[in-house]
Enzyme design. Sequence first.
Site, PDB file in Angstrom:
ATOM      1  N   HIS A   1     -11.876  -7.481 -35.061  1.00  0.00           N
ATOM      2  CA  HIS A   1     -13.022  -8.312 -34.695  1.00  0.00           C
ATOM      3  C   HIS A   1     -14.362  -7.632 -34.991  1.00  0.00           C
ATOM      4  O   HIS A   1     -15.423  -8.229 -34.727  1.00  0.00           O
ATOM      5  CB  HIS A   1     -12.962  -8.682 -33.205  1.00  0.00           C
ATOM      6  CG  HIS A   1     -12.015  -9.805 -32.907  1.00  0.00           C
ATOM      7  ND1 HIS A   1     -10.652  -9.704 -33.042  1.00  0.00           N
ATOM      8  CD2 HIS A   1     -12.243 -11.086 -32.505  1.00  0.00           C
ATOM      9  CE1 HIS A   1     -10.084 -10.854 -32.720  1.00  0.00           C
ATOM     10  NE2 HIS A   1     -11.018 -11.699 -32.404  1.00  0.00           N
TER      11      HIS A   1
ATOM     12  N   GLU B   1       1.791   1.170 -11.395  1.00  0.00           N
ATOM     13  CA  GLU B   1       3.239   1.068 -11.106  1.00  0.00           C
ATOM     14  C   GLU B   1       4.042   2.141 -11.853  1.00  0.00           C
ATOM     15  O   GLU B   1       5.105   1.873 -12.408  1.00  0.00           O
ATOM     16  CB  GLU B   1       3.762  -0.353 -11.372  1.00  0.00           C
ATOM     17  CG  GLU B   1       3.079  -1.345 -10.432  1.00  0.00           C
ATOM     18  CD  GLU B   1       3.844  -2.617 -10.143  1.00  0.00           C
ATOM     19  OE1 GLU B   1       5.081  -2.606 -10.239  1.00  0.00           O
ATOM     20  OE2 GLU B   1       3.185  -3.604  -9.807  1.00  0.00           O
TER      21      GLU B   1
ATOM     22  N   SER C   1       2.846   6.545 -17.608  1.00  0.00           N
ATOM     23  CA  SER C   1       3.776   6.745 -18.736  1.00  0.00           C
ATOM     24  C   SER C   1       4.555   8.048 -18.568  1.00  0.00           C
ATOM     25  O   SER C   1       5.727   8.133 -18.933  1.00  0.00           O
ATOM     26  CB  SER C   1       2.999   6.766 -20.060  1.00  0.00           C
ATOM     27  OG  SER C   1       2.439   5.493 -20.278  1.00  0.00           O
TER      28      SER C   1
ATOM     29  N   GLY D   1       0.825  -1.212   0.000  1.00  0.00           N
ATOM     30  CA  GLY D   1       0.000   0.000   0.000  1.00  0.00           C
ATOM     31  C   GLY D   1       0.853   1.253   0.000  1.00  0.00           C
ATOM     32  O   GLY D   1       1.381   1.673   1.029  1.00  0.00           O
TER      33      GLY D   1
ATOM     34  N   PRO E   1      -5.294   8.440  -1.521  1.00  0.00           N
ATOM     35  CA  PRO E   1      -6.309   9.186  -2.272  1.00  0.00           C
ATOM     36  C   PRO E   1      -5.790  10.524  -2.798  1.00  0.00           C
ATOM     37  O   PRO E   1      -6.191  10.974  -3.864  1.00  0.00           O
ATOM     38  CB  PRO E   1      -7.429   9.385  -1.249  1.00  0.00           C
ATOM     39  CG  PRO E   1      -7.274   8.243  -0.290  1.00  0.00           C
ATOM     40  CD  PRO E   1      -5.800   7.956  -0.218  1.00  0.00           C
TER      41      PRO E   1
ATOM     42  N   SER F   1       1.576   9.306  -8.031  1.00  0.00           N
ATOM     43  CA  SER F   1       2.867   9.574  -8.684  1.00  0.00           C
ATOM     44  C   SER F   1       3.827  10.220  -7.693  1.00  0.00           C
ATOM     45  O   SER F   1       5.013   9.890  -7.644  1.00  0.00           O
ATOM     46  CB  SER F   1       2.678  10.509  -9.881  1.00  0.00           C
ATOM     47  OG  SER F   1       1.735   9.973 -10.772  1.00  0.00           O
TER      48      SER F   1
ATOM     49  N   ARG G   1     -13.135 -15.392 -40.202  1.00  0.00           N
ATOM     50  CA  ARG G   1     -14.214 -14.461 -40.551  1.00  0.00           C
ATOM     51  C   ARG G   1     -14.180 -14.128 -42.041  1.00  0.00           C
ATOM     52  O   ARG G   1     -13.137 -13.742 -42.580  1.00  0.00           O
ATOM     53  CB  ARG G   1     -14.048 -13.159 -39.734  1.00  0.00           C
ATOM     54  CG  ARG G   1     -15.083 -12.109 -40.019  1.00  0.00           C
ATOM     55  CD  ARG G   1     -16.430 -12.511 -39.454  1.00  0.00           C
ATOM     56  NE  ARG G   1     -17.415 -11.452 -39.592  1.00  0.00           N
ATOM     57  CZ  ARG G   1     -18.698 -11.610 -39.260  1.00  0.00           C
ATOM     58  NH1 ARG G   1     -19.131 -12.765 -38.776  1.00  0.00           N
ATOM     59  NH2 ARG G   1     -19.543 -10.611 -39.403  1.00  0.00           N
TER      60      ARG G   1
HETATM   61  C1  LIG Z   1      -6.258  -1.237 -10.818  1.00  0.00           C
HETATM   62  C2  LIG Z   1      -5.183  -0.544 -10.064  1.00  0.00           C
HETATM   63  C3  LIG Z   1      -4.334  -1.257  -9.223  1.00  0.00           C
HETATM   64  C4  LIG Z   1      -3.353  -0.600  -8.467  1.00  0.00           C
HETATM   65  N1  LIG Z   1      -2.601  -1.307  -7.555  1.00  0.00           N
HETATM   66  C5  LIG Z   1      -1.804  -0.615  -6.685  1.00  0.00           C
HETATM   67  C6  LIG Z   1      -1.148  -1.301  -5.601  1.00  0.00           C
HETATM   68  O1  LIG Z   1      -1.240  -2.525  -5.453  1.00  0.00           O
HETATM   69  N2  LIG Z   1      -0.412  -0.561  -4.726  1.00  0.00           N
HETATM   70  C7  LIG Z   1      -0.283   0.787  -4.847  1.00  0.00           C
HETATM   71  O2  LIG Z   1       0.397   1.406  -4.012  1.00  0.00           O
HETATM   72  N3  LIG Z   1      -0.871   1.461  -5.876  1.00  0.00           N
HETATM   73  C8  LIG Z   1      -1.635   0.786  -6.781  1.00  0.00           C
HETATM   74  N4  LIG Z   1      -2.262   1.461  -7.808  1.00  0.00           N
HETATM   75  C9  LIG Z   1      -2.082   2.911  -7.921  1.00  0.00           C
HETATM   76  C10 LIG Z   1      -1.286   3.346  -9.137  1.00  0.00           C
HETATM   77  O3  LIG Z   1       0.059   2.976  -9.001  1.00  0.00           O
HETATM   78  C11 LIG Z   1      -1.500   4.865  -9.273  1.00  0.00           C
HETATM   79  O4  LIG Z   1      -2.834   5.050  -9.716  1.00  0.00           O
HETATM   80  C12 LIG Z   1      -0.525   5.512 -10.223  1.00  0.00           C
HETATM   81  O5  LIG Z   1       0.768   5.491  -9.685  1.00  0.00           O
HETATM   82  C13 LIG Z   1      -0.903   6.990 -10.522  1.00  0.00           C
HETATM   83  O6  LIG Z   1      -1.163   7.691  -9.356  1.00  0.00           O
HETATM   84  P1  LIG Z   1      -2.527   8.566  -9.256  1.00  0.00           P
HETATM   85  O7  LIG Z   1      -3.644   7.675  -9.652  1.00  0.00           O
HETATM   86  O8  LIG Z   1      -2.559   9.178  -7.911  1.00  0.00           O
HETATM   87  O9  LIG Z   1      -2.373   9.683 -10.357  1.00  0.00           O
HETATM   88  P2  LIG Z   1      -1.681  11.107 -10.161  1.00  0.00           P
HETATM   89  O10 LIG Z   1      -0.343  10.952  -9.539  1.00  0.00           O
HETATM   90  O11 LIG Z   1      -2.639  12.026  -9.497  1.00  0.00           O
HETATM   91  O12 LIG Z   1      -1.490  11.565 -11.666  1.00  0.00           O
HETATM   92  C14 LIG Z   1      -2.553  12.081 -12.465  1.00  0.00           C
HETATM   93  C15 LIG Z   1      -1.994  12.404 -13.851  1.00  0.00           C
HETATM   94  O13 LIG Z   1      -0.993  13.439 -13.736  1.00  0.00           O
HETATM   95  C16 LIG Z   1       0.221  12.985 -14.324  1.00  0.00           C
HETATM   96  N5  LIG Z   1       1.340  13.578 -13.595  1.00  0.00           N
HETATM   97  C17 LIG Z   1       1.561  13.593 -12.253  1.00  0.00           C
HETATM   98  N6  LIG Z   1       2.711  14.228 -11.968  1.00  0.00           N
HETATM   99  C18 LIG Z   1       3.238  14.627 -13.161  1.00  0.00           C
HETATM  100  C19 LIG Z   1       4.415  15.360 -13.537  1.00  0.00           C
HETATM  101  N7  LIG Z   1       5.301  15.762 -12.630  1.00  0.00           N
HETATM  102  N8  LIG Z   1       4.623  15.604 -14.853  1.00  0.00           N
HETATM  103  C20 LIG Z   1       3.745  15.178 -15.781  1.00  0.00           C
HETATM  104  N9  LIG Z   1       2.605  14.501 -15.492  1.00  0.00           N
HETATM  105  C21 LIG Z   1       2.358  14.228 -14.197  1.00  0.00           C
HETATM  106  C22 LIG Z   1       0.183  11.472 -14.192  1.00  0.00           C
HETATM  107  O14 LIG Z   1       1.075  10.848 -15.110  1.00  0.00           O
HETATM  108  C23 LIG Z   1      -1.275  11.205 -14.500  1.00  0.00           C
HETATM  109  O15 LIG Z   1      -1.481  11.225 -15.888  1.00  0.00           O
HETATM  110  C24 LIG Z   1      -3.199   0.801  -8.603  1.00  0.00           C
HETATM  111  C25 LIG Z   1      -4.017   1.508  -9.495  1.00  0.00           C
HETATM  112  C26 LIG Z   1      -5.015   0.867 -10.188  1.00  0.00           C
HETATM  113  C27 LIG Z   1      -5.917   1.678 -11.079  1.00  0.00           C
END
Ligand SMILES: Cc1cc2nc3c(=O)[nH]c(=O)nc-3n(C[C@H](O)[C@H](O)[C@H](O)COP(=O)(O)OP(=O)(O)OC[C@H]3O[C@@H](n4cnc5c(N)ncnc54)[C@H](O)[C@@H]3O)c2cc1C
Length: 388
Positions: free
Chosen positions: A345, A370, A373, A126, A130, A134, A275
């Site tokens: 498809h 993880e 991009s 974890g 919320p 990143s 197909r």
């Molecule tokens: C199905 C699923 C399973 C997951 N499993 C795990 C898990 O087991 N453990 C865990 O800890 N997490 C887990 N995650 C979380 C996942 O790693 C995060 O959702 C991911 O790292 C992005 O973080 P965020 O959603 O807070 O997006 P944010 O960090 O809020 O980013 C939002 C957008 O802003 C962009 N952004 C942010 N900062 C910058 C910057 N400096 N420059 C340019 N662009 C930027 C991001 O690339 C993204 O496009 C999971 C997520 C999902 C959906």
Amino acid sequence: MSLDHRLSPELDELRRTVAEFARDVVAPKIGDFYERHEFPYEIVREMGRMGLFGLPFPEEYGGMGGDYLALGIVLEELARVDSSVAITLEAGVSLGAMPIHLFGTPEQKAEWLPRLCSGELLGAFGLTEPDGGSDAGATRTTARLDEATNEWVINGSKCFITNSGTDITGLVTVTAVTGRKPDGGPLISSIIVPSGTPGFTVAAPYSKVGWNASDTRELSFADVRVPAANLLGSEGRGYAQFLRILDEGRIAIAALATGLAQGCVDESVKYAKERHAFGRPIGANQAIQFKIADMEMRAHTARLAWRDAASRLVAGEPFKKEAALAKLHSSTIAVDNARDATQIHGGYGFMNEYPVARMWRDSKILEIGEGTSEVQRMLIARELGLTG
Ligand SMILES: Cc1cc2nc3c(=O)[nH]c(=O)nc-3n(C[C@H](O)[C@H](O)[C@H](O)COP(=O)(O)OP(=O)(O)OC[C@H]3O[C@@H](n4cnc5c(N)ncnc54)[C@H](O)[C@@H]3O)c2cc1C
């Protein structure tokens, strides 16, 4: 000196065994689990019996004594058929058990690794909260050491945590701020929280776009008390630990993405032969052939990229940039291949009974989980000496 991208006979044997399992056991059943948004316990149990959850861990803990290359081979073959089971294995191994293997005390390893390696228990990691994923250094969850009872008292929440709420989840390792550095920055540490600890609440599963037969939950911690001995490694090492875990995990996700991309090729070749339109198979049209040729090219280059990163990791060489390149490339091409496979498809590609529909829904998360991009590009640019 030699350069050989082919698999050793042992790895190829492992690849064939898992491919057979994916085809004969996973493929016929997984669509129904996916539709019901249900965790496939019987398939996961079988993966445990095959030793897949112990693949890169030492035999003394019930592991198979393999490495990240072996794990990648297995993830690729599973994801070629289904990504939910592949991510359950990836998260169980890379995020659940690996932190304990790499950073745990002998007691923590003895307590957890045998049951994690056998698949009897699943572990989770974890990190994401919320308020941010990143920017994981901005962790808000806190842990305070109660010296009277020698326990950590944890408060906060985590979101999107894979494998965190199944009936067989045994623990979640969480990152938390345990103090301040002399410069005022947060001291982040990793702490093992066993499932069922009072005050540790696991929410209902999210309704997701894809990975619907995998488990993803929001977690909350209200005065959760665990023994001081549940600290993973030393205090303040949490940030460095999760950077290492994510670097390795990117290779695993890249292998998984390659598998999805290859699965799109498999399904498209089959469908293009079956197909018919305008009196001949749709695969007789060069437009379709070229689309599939491009898909195969993308899957092939993604495979080379993740295997290169994994080989460096296994050899003990730096692999950060190569892991980020592999993750960025493979997730991008997985989305491309899923879009093209669905197009080939036609209307059936929009029907959930066809595997490509599942692959399309499962592909997008690969560009997010993880490390997004954008985060991979930041890492690659930093490795090239670009900062600021
Ligand atoms: C199905 C699923 C399973 C997951 N499993 C795990 C898990 O087991 N453990 C865990 O800890 N997490 C887990 N995650 C979380 C996942 O790693 C995060 O959702 C991911 O790292 C992005 O973080 P965020 O959603 O807070 O997006 P944010 O960090 O809020 O980013 C939002 C957008 O802003 C962009 N952004 C942010 N900062 C910058 C910057 N400096 N420059 C340019 N662009 C930027 C991001 O690339 C993204 O496009 C999971 C997520 C999902 C959906």
